[in-house]
Design a protein around this motif. Structure first.
Motif, PDB file in Angstrom:
ATOM      1  N   PHE A 155      -0.377  -0.776  -9.210  1.00 62.14           N
ATOM      2  CA  PHE A 155      -1.354  -0.016  -8.252  1.00 62.14           C
ATOM      3  C   PHE A 155      -2.578   0.458  -8.556  1.00 62.14           C
ATOM      4  CE2 PHE A 155       3.002   0.170  -6.061  1.00 62.14           C
ATOM      5  CZ  PHE A 155       2.749  -0.338  -4.918  1.00 62.14           C
ATOM      6  N   TYR A 161       2.729   4.874 -10.348  1.00 61.92           N
ATOM      7  CA  TYR A 161       2.019   3.784  -9.241  1.00 61.92           C
ATOM      8  C   TYR A 161       1.157   2.812 -10.070  1.00 61.92           C
ATOM      9  CZ  TYR A 161       4.349   6.597  -5.699  1.00 61.92           C
ATOM     10  OH  TYR A 161       5.481   7.186  -4.815  1.00 61.92           O
ATOM     11  N   GLN A 162       0.292   3.478 -10.929  1.00 59.45           N
ATOM     12  CA  GLN A 162      -0.544   2.730 -11.861  1.00 59.45           C
ATOM     13  C   GLN A 162       0.180   2.018 -12.613  1.00 59.45           C
ATOM     14  OE1 GLN A 162      -3.054   6.089 -13.073  1.00 59.45           O
ATOM     15  NE2 GLN A 162      -4.354   5.772 -11.292  1.00 59.45           N
ATOM     16  N   TYR A 222       0.825  -1.123   0.052  1.00 58.08           N
ATOM     17  CA  TYR A 222      -0.059  -0.011   0.107  1.00 58.08           C
ATOM     18  C   TYR A 222       0.788   1.220   0.044  1.00 58.08           C
ATOM     19  CZ  TYR A 222      -4.177  -2.746   1.418  1.00 58.08           C
ATOM     20  OH  TYR A 222      -5.142  -3.635   1.539  1.00 58.08           O
ATOM     21  N   MET A 276      -3.660   3.904  -2.380  1.00 66.28           N
ATOM     22  CA  MET A 276      -3.340   2.883  -3.661  1.00 66.28           C
ATOM     23  C   MET A 276      -2.842   1.587  -2.936  1.00 66.28           C
ATOM     24  SD  MET A 276      -1.597   5.355  -6.293  1.00 66.28           S
ATOM     25  CE  MET A 276      -2.531   4.506  -7.998  1.00 66.28           C
ATOM     26  N   ARG A 277      -3.091   0.411  -3.735  1.00 67.53           N
ATOM     27  CA  ARG A 277      -2.732  -1.117  -3.446  1.00 67.53           C
ATOM     28  C   ARG A 277      -2.483  -1.614  -4.478  1.00 67.53           C
ATOM     29  NH1 ARG A 277      -6.036  -5.419   0.066  1.00 67.53           N
ATOM     30  NH2 ARG A 277      -5.306  -7.370  -1.179  1.00 67.53           N
ATOM     31  N   LEU A 278      -1.496  -2.603  -4.198  1.00 66.14           N
ATOM     32  CA  LEU A 278      -0.925  -3.775  -5.215  1.00 66.14           C
ATOM     33  C   LEU A 278      -0.938  -5.044  -4.716  1.00 66.14           C
ATOM     34  CD1 LEU A 278       0.544  -3.788  -8.115  1.00 66.14           C
ATOM     35  CD2 LEU A 278       2.482  -4.233  -6.705  1.00 66.14           C
TER      36      LEU A 278
END
Length: 109
Positions: free
Chosen positions: A74, A69-70, A55, A101-103
């Protein structure tokens, strides 16, 4: 002595990592160092079988960072899950004007 060009702090909690204070000096922004740092963090997370997600928070106004990040996978967490709430509870900073944001960490088969 040398100058600091980038910094990242990663906190670990049970099965997630939280990337905090991801900072690249203005002179180095756009050089790819931020991508390399994040790629390294994600590679390390993949090596730890207990880590399920990474995160971070990013300013809604920081379009270059959000785009980076995207591109790494993410996603912005518009619908907060119970696991997201756990991360938010552990992170004490005020994140007004920021997006979580999360991956999900992928494992090599």
């Amino acid at each position: 002595g040398g100058a600091q060009v980038a910094r990242i702090v990663v906190y670990s909690d049970v099965n997630v990592w939280y990337a905090s204070s991801v900072v690249v000096d203005k002179k180095w922004q756009g050089s790819g160092i931020g991508r390399k740092i994040m790629e390294f963090i994600l590679q390390c997370a993949q090596l730890d079988p207990s880590i399920g997600a990474v995160y971070l928070h990013v300013s809604t106004r920081n379009v270059p960072a959000r785009t980076l990040y995207q591109s790494l996978g993410f996603t912005e967490q518009n619908h907060v899950t119970p696991e997201d709430l756990k991360v938010l509870a552990a992170e004490k900073d005020n994140h007004t004007g920021e997006v979580l944001m999360r991956l999900d960490v992928a494992r090599a088969q």
